[in-house]
Design a protein around this motif. Structure first.
Motif, short mmCIF file in Angstrom:
data_model
loop_
_atom_site.label_atom_id
_atom_site.label_comp_id
_atom_site.label_asym_id
_atom_site.label_seq_id
_atom_site.Cartn_x
_atom_site.Cartn_y
_atom_site.Cartn_z
N PHE A 118 5.02 5.98 -12.08
CA PHE A 118 5.29 6.15 -10.65
C PHE A 118 5.34 7.63 -10.29
N SER A 119 4.95 7.93 -9.05
CA SER A 119 4.99 9.31 -8.55
C SER A 119 5.44 9.29 -7.10
N GLY A 120 5.55 10.46 -6.53
CA GLY A 120 5.93 10.57 -5.12
C GLY A 120 4.74 10.54 -4.18
N ILE A 121 3.54 10.32 -4.71
CA ILE A 121 2.34 10.30 -3.88
C ILE A 121 2.32 9.00 -3.07
N PRO A 122 2.17 9.09 -1.75
CA PRO A 122 2.19 7.88 -0.93
C PRO A 122 0.88 7.10 -1.00
N PHE A 123 0.99 5.81 -0.74
CA PHE A 123 -0.19 4.95 -0.64
C PHE A 123 -0.76 5.09 0.76
N GLU A 124 -1.99 5.62 0.83
CA GLU A 124 -2.67 5.86 2.09
C GLU A 124 -4.05 5.22 2.01
N ARG A 125 -4.80 5.32 3.08
CA ARG A 125 -6.17 4.80 3.09
C ARG A 125 -6.95 5.42 1.92
N GLY A 126 -7.56 4.56 1.10
CA GLY A 126 -8.36 5.02 -0.02
C GLY A 126 -7.62 5.21 -1.33
N THR A 127 -6.30 5.07 -1.32
CA THR A 127 -5.53 5.23 -2.56
C THR A 127 -5.82 4.09 -3.52
N LEU A 128 -5.97 4.43 -4.81
CA LEU A 128 -6.10 3.43 -5.87
C LEU A 128 -4.76 3.26 -6.55
N GLY A 129 -4.35 2.02 -6.66
CA GLY A 129 -3.10 1.71 -7.34
C GLY A 129 -3.33 0.69 -8.44
N ALA A 130 -2.44 0.72 -9.43
CA ALA A 130 -2.52 -0.22 -10.53
C ALA A 130 -1.82 -1.52 -10.13
N ALA A 131 -2.56 -2.63 -10.19
CA ALA A 131 -1.96 -3.94 -9.91
C ALA A 131 -1.13 -4.36 -11.12
N ARG A 132 -0.08 -5.12 -10.86
CA ARG A 132 0.81 -5.56 -11.93
C ARG A 132 1.56 -6.80 -11.49
N THR A 133 2.32 -7.38 -12.41
CA THR A 133 3.20 -8.50 -12.08
C THR A 133 4.51 -7.91 -11.55
N THR A 134 5.55 -8.71 -11.48
CA THR A 134 6.86 -8.19 -11.05
C THR A 134 7.43 -7.21 -12.08
N ASN A 135 6.92 -7.24 -13.30
CA ASN A 135 7.34 -6.29 -14.33
C ASN A 135 6.60 -4.97 -14.08
N PRO A 136 7.32 -3.88 -13.82
CA PRO A 136 6.66 -2.60 -13.53
C PRO A 136 5.77 -2.09 -14.68
N ASN A 137 6.02 -2.57 -15.89
CA ASN A 137 5.26 -2.12 -17.06
C ASN A 137 4.21 -3.13 -17.50
N SER A 138 3.59 -3.80 -16.52
CA SER A 138 2.62 -4.85 -16.85
C SER A 138 1.20 -4.57 -16.36
#
Length: 146
Positions: A69-89
């Protein structure tokens, strides 16, 4: 990343999420993402892909990743890692935001941003799952571009 309507250029951010960037690079170089469906595409939110089963329940044969995790906000075009409810998944699935998604800030790993071709992401077939899902035609590293 090549989609049916054109190429999408993604800038990876190893400074924010080195393990996630390395995973994407490894899988892309193996051709893992080629032909995979966008299985969850929510208008005004995001487009998700990276599951070889096409259902949202699958991943690669590699082990899951710890959250970065980082302090970078999710904005238009941001790529994020999909996961389950477990943050380490997180494993192979990722999503691209159509717009700001402040509810994801600090809760999901940011590992890149679309820097060109977002208009092609906007055209991905919508639905959960889409009736006729679009696919990643080919995903590769710019240094290995054809």
């Amino acid at each position: 990343m090549e989609l049916k309507t054109g190429k999408v250029t993604i800038q990876l951010r190893p400074d924010l999420a080195p393990k996630h960037v390395e995973r994407i690079k490894t899988l892309a170089s193996q051709g893992f993402y080629n032909g995979l469906k966008f299985h969850r595409v929510i208008p005004g939110f995001m487009a998700q892909t990276g599951d070889p089963q096409g259902t949202g329940a699958g991943g690669s044969s590699l082990p899951d990743l710890p959250a970065e995790f980082s302090g970078i906000p999710f904005e238009r075009g941001t790529l994020g890692a999909a996961r389950t409810t477990n943050p380490n998944s997180a494993n192979s699935q990722f999503f691209i935001c159509f717009t700001q998604a402040p509810n994801l800030n600090g809760e999901y790993t940011v590992f890149g941003k679309v820097v060109d071709g977002m208009q092609h992401v906007d055209q991905i077939a919508k639905g959960e799952p889409p009736p006729n899902p679009d696919t990643i035609i080919k995903m590769y590293l710019a240094t290995a571009a054809p």
